[in-house]
Design a protein around this motif. Structure first.
Motif, mmCIF file in Angstrom:
data_model
loop_
_atom_site.group_PDB
_atom_site.id
_atom_site.type_symbol
_atom_site.label_atom_id
_atom_site.label_comp_id
_atom_site.label_asym_id
_atom_site.label_seq_id
_atom_site.Cartn_x
_atom_site.Cartn_y
_atom_site.Cartn_z
ATOM 1 N N MET A 1 0.502 -1.225 0.006
ATOM 2 C CA MET A 1 0.500 -0.117 -0.142
ATOM 3 C C MET A 1 1.294 0.965 -0.657
ATOM 4 S SD MET A 1 -3.941 0.184 2.084
ATOM 5 C CE MET A 1 -3.063 -0.055 3.620
ATOM 6 N N ASN A 2 1.228 1.547 -0.931
ATOM 7 C CA ASN A 2 2.523 2.697 -1.047
ATOM 8 C C ASN A 2 1.253 4.543 -1.310
ATOM 9 O OD1 ASN A 2 4.771 1.300 -0.544
ATOM 10 N ND2 ASN A 2 4.664 0.270 -2.952
ATOM 11 N N LYS A 3 0.443 4.340 -2.243
ATOM 12 C CA LYS A 3 0.288 5.659 -2.177
ATOM 13 C C LYS A 3 -1.621 5.199 -2.024
ATOM 14 C CE LYS A 3 1.863 6.601 -6.732
ATOM 15 N NZ LYS A 3 3.017 7.071 -7.560
ATOM 16 N N ILE A 4 -1.479 6.553 -0.511
ATOM 17 C CA ILE A 4 -2.569 6.594 -0.239
ATOM 18 C C ILE A 4 -3.074 8.030 -0.124
ATOM 19 C CG2 ILE A 4 -3.731 6.810 2.664
ATOM 20 C CD1 ILE A 4 -1.903 5.271 3.432
ATOM 21 N N TYR A 5 -4.460 8.393 -0.722
ATOM 22 C CA TYR A 5 -5.145 9.713 -0.509
ATOM 23 C C TYR A 5 -5.952 10.011 0.261
ATOM 24 C CZ TYR A 5 -2.782 9.651 -5.314
ATOM 25 O OH TYR A 5 -1.653 9.578 -6.544
ATOM 26 N N ILE A 6 -5.793 10.851 0.973
ATOM 27 C CA ILE A 6 -7.277 11.532 2.157
ATOM 28 C C ILE A 6 -7.736 12.750 1.384
ATOM 29 C CG2 ILE A 6 -7.089 11.888 4.601
ATOM 30 C CD1 ILE A 6 -4.925 10.346 4.941
ATOM 31 N N ILE A 7 -8.672 12.439 1.356
ATOM 32 C CA ILE A 7 -9.879 14.132 0.942
ATOM 33 C C ILE A 7 -10.759 14.287 1.911
ATOM 34 C CG2 ILE A 7 -11.376 14.219 -0.881
ATOM 35 C CD1 ILE A 7 -11.542 11.833 -2.152
ATOM 36 N N GLY A 8 -10.161 15.034 2.695
ATOM 37 C CA GLY A 8 -10.626 16.579 3.298
ATOM 38 C C GLY A 8 -9.761 16.013 4.121
ATOM 39 N N VAL A 9 -8.923 16.919 4.331
ATOM 40 C CA VAL A 9 -7.685 16.725 5.282
ATOM 41 C C VAL A 9 -8.179 17.422 6.680
ATOM 42 C CG1 VAL A 9 -5.802 16.087 3.602
ATOM 43 C CG2 VAL A 9 -6.610 18.376 4.767
ATOM 44 N N GLY A 10 -9.323 17.241 7.532
ATOM 45 C CA GLY A 10 -9.356 18.297 8.551
ATOM 46 C C GLY A 10 -9.010 17.035 9.803
ATOM 47 N N LEU A 11 -10.402 16.995 10.830
ATOM 48 C CA LEU A 11 -10.185 16.335 12.130
ATOM 49 C C LEU A 11 -10.016 15.142 11.846
ATOM 50 C CD1 LEU A 11 -10.394 15.891 15.241
ATOM 51 C CD2 LEU A 11 -12.587 16.090 14.875
ATOM 52 N N ILE A 12 -10.802 14.029 11.474
ATOM 53 C CA ILE A 12 -10.420 12.917 10.924
ATOM 54 C C ILE A 12 -9.503 12.599 10.041
ATOM 55 C CG2 ILE A 12 -12.053 11.249 10.669
ATOM 56 C CD1 ILE A 12 -12.540 11.728 13.140
ATOM 57 N N GLY A 13 -10.147 13.425 8.945
ATOM 58 C CA GLY A 13 -8.670 12.828 7.879
ATOM 59 C C GLY A 13 -7.742 13.067 8.366
ATOM 60 N N GLY A 14 -6.923 13.933 9.134
ATOM 61 C CA GLY A 14 -5.907 14.410 8.796
ATOM 62 C C GLY A 14 -5.505 13.341 10.460
ATOM 63 N N SER A 15 -6.784 13.841 11.186
ATOM 64 C CA SER A 15 -5.740 12.368 12.561
ATOM 65 C C SER A 15 -5.502 10.824 12.240
ATOM 66 C CB SER A 15 -6.699 12.258 13.255
ATOM 67 O OG SER A 15 -7.634 13.612 14.026
ATOM 68 N N LEU A 16 -6.141 10.342 10.504
ATOM 69 C CA LEU A 16 -6.180 9.077 10.749
ATOM 70 C C LEU A 16 -4.086 9.398 9.347
ATOM 71 C CD1 LEU A 16 -9.207 8.432 8.242
ATOM 72 C CD2 LEU A 16 -8.380 6.865 10.884
ATOM 73 N N ALA A 17 -4.200 9.891 9.158
ATOM 74 C CA ALA A 17 -2.887 10.709 7.879
ATOM 75 C C ALA A 17 -1.817 10.331 8.820
ATOM 76 C CB ALA A 17 -2.747 11.874 7.256
ATOM 77 N N LEU A 18 -2.107 10.957 9.838
ATOM 78 C CA LEU A 18 -1.360 10.886 11.287
ATOM 79 C C LEU A 18 -0.418 9.612 11.602
ATOM 80 C CD1 LEU A 18 -1.542 13.735 13.462
ATOM 81 C CD2 LEU A 18 0.278 13.904 11.759
ATOM 82 N N ASP A 19 -1.635 8.797 12.079
ATOM 83 C CA ASP A 19 -1.420 7.021 12.728
ATOM 84 C C ASP A 19 -1.713 6.014 11.754
ATOM 85 O OD1 ASP A 19 -2.443 9.032 15.205
ATOM 86 O OD2 ASP A 19 -4.543 7.100 15.030
ATOM 87 N N ILE A 20 -1.556 6.763 10.181
ATOM 88 C CA ILE A 20 -1.331 5.665 9.263
ATOM 89 C C ILE A 20 -0.023 5.783 8.761
ATOM 90 C CG2 ILE A 20 -1.184 5.192 6.516
ATOM 91 C CD1 ILE A 20 -5.159 6.043 7.876
ATOM 92 N N LYS A 21 1.181 7.556 8.819
ATOM 93 C CA LYS A 21 2.289 8.010 8.597
ATOM 94 C C LYS A 21 2.915 6.727 9.437
ATOM 95 C CE LYS A 21 3.816 11.940 6.628
ATOM 96 N NZ LYS A 21 3.996 13.035 6.432
#
Lengths: 283, 283
Positions: free
Chosen positions: A1-21
């Motif tokens: 899973m090399n390319k992850i796209y987050i549509i909507g980088v707010g509270l939920i999308g942003g927090s998911l991005a931080l943990d997934i990283k």
């Protein structure tokens, strides 16, 4: 899973991005957002690695849709049109019936998984994103059987790794129960805030009298109207029902007080203390 | 101030005892309570140094009355009968009008000071007592001018030392405003808890869906009915008024939803977001 796209980088999308990283250091995280300002903030805060657009989604291994639920219903079919046969799209909105309906006959239905990770704070935007928001929280997964097995597995593994426990439910049940345990709490807090502000707006001093009890009960009234209005709209029938029940109970309590039935008042509270055991069960 | 008597060694009385001990290490703290069990717990937890009875109050430098407000109104005249001319009695209940009325013509009126230290948790009893509960909190002081100057000073110094800021108010205003910023929050939480339990009692699994939003909004529904019933009874007129306002606002919100006026729903929430500034002001 090399390319992850987050549509909507707010509270939920942003927090998911931080943990997934943290769990997928090899992945590149792309952000897509209507707000250029939010994208810049997300880049600056190291929430995303790059900006992207909907046009890039054919390269995605995973797309997370974390935008207001009215926008999600409009955008999801277009996102599914774009992704490859190997791309997985998950949405993480707070209502599940309309979103599952809008793509029920989409040729890429098996590339989609509907989820509701039940976590959040009363804040919003990329600056509200925090690590470990999902630890020990519940993720409601809807219509799991309609998603391709390998793609299900990819999403469930990832959300398990960031600390969530899965619960499976159909979209109708999700929307009905979430109206009670989440949507009603928000309206109860908003109307409490409104009632007190109306009464006390000319007496700012009075808020010196507000203790931590008021503060915790009214906390959700800080929540974003742009996020919550579409939720109430999509879940209208269920939310109206919860409000009718709530108003009925409040009116009955008021009537007991007016009739000096304080034994009744006592028993109402005594019975409701049962919430202690229930809340202990949540932990 | 060598002899301090605390009548009611629960959450508030016990927490006061813990803080006062730190500030007045020379003092002996005596506990008086209906419940022998609570007295034993308070001794074991080092909240009090000794047990005592109402008969001992002639030796008191300070008496703190921290019992349910209905019991307080009955007991206060007897306590004042007992204390010496140099003894000070403060009560710390959540309503102030009835307690001030019951002793307005008492020969020892100048030995009494009415207060409401606005602090607490949803728990009760001696085991709920905690240190520093009153730090940075507000203490409402009523009819300060009716208390002997030297005795006022004794109480105000002590409550300042344990971290409280004083606000002066007449009992009518106190009871009116506290109905909005405290009593209504409790009923709102109790009825939220009731509404959700009624709907979901046969589906315990559902509470897995309850997030931190529900938990904080419903927290006060864990509070003690034995403490809150007499508060609602004494402050009936004001509390009924807040409930009428609250029910009116909830009904209006429900009507907007039913009429598909989601612009109205949005604006209601947007306006109420103003609570953020107000809560920041509390800190």
């Amino acid at each position: 899973m090399n390319k992850i796209y987050i549509i909507g980088v707010g509270l939920i999308g942003g927090s998911l991005a931080l943990d997934i990283k943290k769990k997928r250091p090899e992945a590149t995280i792309y952000g897509i957002d209507n707000s250029e300002q939010h994208l810049l903030e997300a880049l600056e805060l190291n929430i995303i690695d790059n900006k992207a657009t909907i046009e890039d989604l054919d390269k995605a291994d995973l797309v997370i849709l974390s935008i207001p639920v009215d926008a999600a219903v409009e955008l999801l079919p277009k996102v599914l049109d774009k992704v490859s046969d190997f791309g997985l799209v998950v949405d993480v909105g707070s209502t599940k019936l309309d979103i599952c309906k809008v793509i029920e006959n989409h040729p890429k239905r098996r590339n989609f998984l509907a989820m509701h990770p039940i976590a959040g704070t009363e804040f919003s935007g990329p600056k509200a994103a925090i690590s470990n928001l999902f630890q020990h929280k519940t993720n409601i997964v809807c219509e799991v059987e309609k998603t391709a097995f390998k793609l299900q597995e990819r999403a469930l593994n990832l959300f398990t790794e960031i600390g969530m426990r899965m619960r499976y439910m159909n979209p109708e049940s999700h929307d009905k129960h979430i109206a009670y345990v989440s949507h009603l709490s928000h309206i109860s807090a908003f109307m409490l805030g409104k009632t007190v502000i109306e009464k006390e707006k000319n007496e700012r001093d009075i808020f010196d009298m507000a203790g931590s009890g008021f503060e915790s009960t009214v906390r959700l009234a800080k929540s974003s109207p742009a996020m919550w209005t579409p939720i109430f709209k999509q879940n209208k029938a269920n939310v109206v029902e919860t409000l009718e029940d709530y108003i009925k109970n409040l009116t009955q309590f008021k009537n007991m007080m007016q009739n000096d039935d304080f034994e009744g008042v006592f028993n109402e509270m005594k019975d409701t203390n049962y919430i202690k055991q229930i809340l202990n069960g949540i932990k």
